[in-house]
Design an enzyme around this catalytic site. Structure first.
Site, PDB file in Angstrom:
ATOM      1  N   GLY A   1     -24.631  -2.145   9.310  1.00 14.49           N
ATOM      2  CA  GLY A   1     -24.134  -2.254   7.936  1.00 14.49           C
ATOM      3  C   GLY A   1     -25.266  -2.443   6.964  1.00 14.49           C
TER       4      GLY A   1
ATOM      5  CG  HIS B   1     -17.546   5.412   6.931  1.00 19.23           C
ATOM      6  ND1 HIS B   1     -16.828   5.887   7.983  1.00 19.23           N
ATOM      7  CD2 HIS B   1     -17.406   4.069   6.955  1.00 19.23           C
ATOM      8  CE1 HIS B   1     -16.272   4.877   8.613  1.00 19.23           C
ATOM      9  NE2 HIS B   1     -16.599   3.758   8.004  1.00 19.23           N
TER      10      HIS B   1
ATOM     11  NE  ARG C   1     -20.429  -8.603   5.762  1.00 16.76           N
ATOM     12  CZ  ARG C   1     -20.164  -7.588   6.556  1.00 16.76           C
ATOM     13  NH1 ARG C   1     -18.955  -7.426   7.053  1.00 16.76           N
ATOM     14  NH2 ARG C   1     -21.089  -6.704   6.859  1.00 16.76           N
TER      15      ARG C   1
ATOM     16  CG  ASP D   1     -19.150   1.017   4.964  1.00 16.50           C
ATOM     17  OD1 ASP D   1     -18.616  -0.108   4.990  1.00 16.50           O
ATOM     18  OD2 ASP D   1     -19.324   1.706   5.983  1.00 16.50           O
TER      19      ASP D   1
ATOM     20  CG  HIS E   1     -14.886   3.283  11.196  1.00 15.86           C
ATOM     21  ND1 HIS E   1     -15.877   2.420  10.786  1.00 15.86           N
ATOM     22  CD2 HIS E   1     -15.480   4.115  12.081  1.00 15.86           C
ATOM     23  CE1 HIS E   1     -17.016   2.724  11.410  1.00 15.86           C
ATOM     24  NE2 HIS E   1     -16.793   3.743  12.212  1.00 15.86           N
TER      25      HIS E   1
ATOM     26  CG  HIS F   1     -24.924  -7.383   8.601  1.00 14.49           C
ATOM     27  ND1 HIS F   1     -23.896  -8.079   9.194  1.00 14.49           N
ATOM     28  CD2 HIS F   1     -24.525  -6.084   8.557  1.00 14.49           C
ATOM     29  CE1 HIS F   1     -22.916  -7.232   9.507  1.00 14.49           C
ATOM     30  NE2 HIS F   1     -23.274  -6.016   9.118  1.00 14.49           N
TER      31      HIS F   1
ATOM     32  CG  HIS G   1     -17.240  -4.296   4.884  1.00 15.81           C
ATOM     33  ND1 HIS G   1     -16.260  -4.320   5.846  1.00 15.81           N
ATOM     34  CD2 HIS G   1     -17.565  -2.989   4.728  1.00 15.81           C
ATOM     35  CE1 HIS G   1     -16.015  -3.072   6.264  1.00 15.81           C
ATOM     36  NE2 HIS G   1     -16.805  -2.247   5.593  1.00 15.81           N
TER      37      HIS G   1
ATOM     38  CG  ASN H   1     -14.806  -5.725   8.670  1.00 19.92           C
ATOM     39  OD1 ASN H   1     -14.695  -5.823   7.450  1.00 19.92           O
ATOM     40  ND2 ASN H   1     -15.857  -5.191   9.241  1.00 19.92           N
TER      41      ASN H   1
HETATM   42  O1  DOR Z   1     -21.871  -0.331   9.244  1.00 21.40           O
HETATM   43  C1  DOR Z   1     -20.784  -0.862   9.119  1.00 21.40           C
HETATM   44  N1  DOR Z   1     -20.678  -2.149   8.786  1.00 21.40           N
HETATM   45  N2  DOR Z   1     -19.678  -0.149   9.337  1.00 21.40           N
HETATM   46  C2  DOR Z   1     -18.463  -0.716   9.353  1.00 21.40           C
HETATM   47  O2  DOR Z   1     -17.507  -0.030   9.601  1.00 21.40           O
HETATM   48  C3  DOR Z   1     -18.318  -2.153   9.174  1.00 21.40           C
HETATM   49  C4  DOR Z   1     -19.441  -2.720   8.440  1.00 21.40           C
HETATM   50  C5  DOR Z   1     -19.529  -4.207   8.510  1.00 21.40           C
HETATM   51  O3  DOR Z   1     -18.521  -4.875   8.270  1.00 21.40           O
HETATM   52  O4  DOR Z   1     -20.616  -4.731   8.773  1.00 21.40           O
HETATM   53 ZN    ZN Z   2     -16.715  -0.181   6.076  1.00 21.33          ZN
END
Ligand code: DOR
Ligand code: ZN
Length: 421
Positions: free
Chosen positions: A297, A203, A64, A278, A179, A282, A62, A94
């Protein structure tokens, strides 16, 4: 022409020393050190008898961008990839906005051009984008890795609970990554069997899920991913932390020691196909609130390879297993041509690893924008010391090499990969 001399390679599981010649970004030939033939090379890298492995393919990140570039972007994420020996990543949808339309996919594609390693994309699904899913698979099926389906709640608003719609999404897609947690993996498998589609279960974290997989995998078409954090951490990680407990919050959550051992057992017994990070950064500020309110995450792309090499040193994993799980199998599962193994004609995506190098994971040394890792302070033996993408060095063991190369030669950028489903 690039020459990587004194490279230790595994030839059918046996270590041998070879010189690797690379031309136009591809592996051209392997010579034995005893071969007298000389080849003119413009650049020589001495691997000093360290292992050279195919670059890692992380099919679950991810990064971002667009929308949350304070956490990561394609440049910072790809630098972290390079430092972790990852030469190709596949990005999840996402973002903000999420990748739910062909137009949004095209926009993301433009943003990803900053990447210094190769890349591809998963396409998103939601309660109202079935027509876009159909369109993307009809018109550019070789430019998306999968339709990503969220059957459980996670970061972003992409949860789908309507079974009729889920069935339509599965039928419209050539490959689905899902997921799903707990019993929902059974539903995902059933739906993929009915629609006769390839399914990659992301996962997996529970012993009960692994039990189901052991019983059903042979008769089905699906493949299985586990993450480094579920392989190396348990719920104790959260309980034992005095502050910043949310560092250990992710979806799926960390589980018990029994669950963790079941994942390793799944690896040993051949039920796990891939390890994907994964990588879900953040910021520390975002993680510094109440556990329940914090986003889920953890970043992971820089630490996956050293964590696994440390296990190789401890004889808990072989190098061959490591390569299969992190490179060869992802290439096979997503139909990525010319990657995933070191063969003549394949892309020269390579990582030189020093199995004797011992170093601690340090937050401040990470390239991810969020600058933290759940493994901060952990001493690991076995680190990538050079990462090469299509013949270009992008990491030298300390520094990510991009700005100079990019200004000199546009070809030093990463490129988009294709998928043959
Ligand atoms: O822990 C997670 N963070 N699981 C996810 O499926 C999405 C991801 C995120 O985008 O932060
Ligand atoms: Zn993910």
């Amino acid at each position: 022409m690039l020459l990587i001399k004194n490279a230790r390679l595994l030839e059918n599981g046996t270590p041998v020393t070879r010189h690797i010649y690379v031309a136009n970004g591809k592996i051209k030939k392997f010579l034995r050190p005893s071969d007298k033939k000389s080849v003119n090379a413009d650049k020589v890298i001495d691997a000093k008898n360290n292992y050279v492995l195919p670059g890692l393919i992380d099919a679950h990140v991810h990064f971002r961008e667009p929308g949350m570039v304070h956490k990561e972007d394609f440049l910072s994420g790809s630098k972290a990839a390079a430092a972790g020996g990852v030469t190709t990543f596949i990005e999840m949808p996402n973002t903000k906005p999420p990748t739910l339309t062909v137009k949004e996919l095209h926009e993301k594609r433009m943003l990803a051009k900053k990447s210094i390693v190769d890349y591809g994309f998963h396409f998103g699904s939601s309660t109202d984008n079935l027509s876009e899913i159909k369109k993307v698979w009809q018109n550019e099926h070789n430019r998306i890795a999968s339709t990503k389906v969220f059957m459980n709640i996670s970061t972003g608003k992409m949860l789908i609970e309507d079974d009729v719609l889920l069935k339509k999404i599965f039928s419209a897609s050539k490959m689905i990554t899902v997921h799903a947690e707990g019993k929902k993996i059974e539903k995902a498998v059933e739906m993929s069997n009915c629609a006769n589609r390839k399914l990659h279960l992301l996962h997996i974290s529970l012993a009960s899920e692994m039990d189901f997989i052991k019983k059903t995998k042979k008769a089905s078409k699906y493949t299985v991913e586990v993450t480094p954090h579920h392989l190396f951490l348990t719920e104790r990680f959260v309980k034992d932390r005095k502050n910043l407990k949310a560092i250990g919050k992710m979806f799926p959550s960390l589980k018990t020691q029994k669950d963790r051992m079941a994942l390793w057992n799944g690896i040993y017994k051949g039920f796990v196909d891939t390890i994907g990070t994964d990588h879900a950064p953040h910021t520390i500020e975002e993680k510094s609130v109440d556990f329940d309110k914090a986003p889920g995450g953890v970043p992971g792309i820089e630490t996956m390879l050293p964590l696994l090499l440390d296990q190789v040193n401890k004889c808990n994993l072989t190098l061959t297993q490591t390569v299969n799980l992190t490179s060869t199998n992802p290439a096979k599962i997503f139909g990525i041509k010319n990657k995933g193994s070191m063969s003549v004609g394949h892309d020269a995506d390579l990582v030189i690893v020093d199995l004797k190098k011992t170093k601690k994971v340090k937050n401040e040394e990470l390239f991810t924008k969020c600058k933290w890792s759940p493994f901060d302070g952990l001493s690991l033996k076995g680190w990538p010391i050079t990462t090469i993408v299509r013949g270009n060095v992008v990491f030298d063991g300390e520094n990510v090499i991009c700005d100079k190369l990019i200004s000199k030669n546009k070809n030093h950028r990463g490129g988009e990969i294709e998928f043959n489903h």
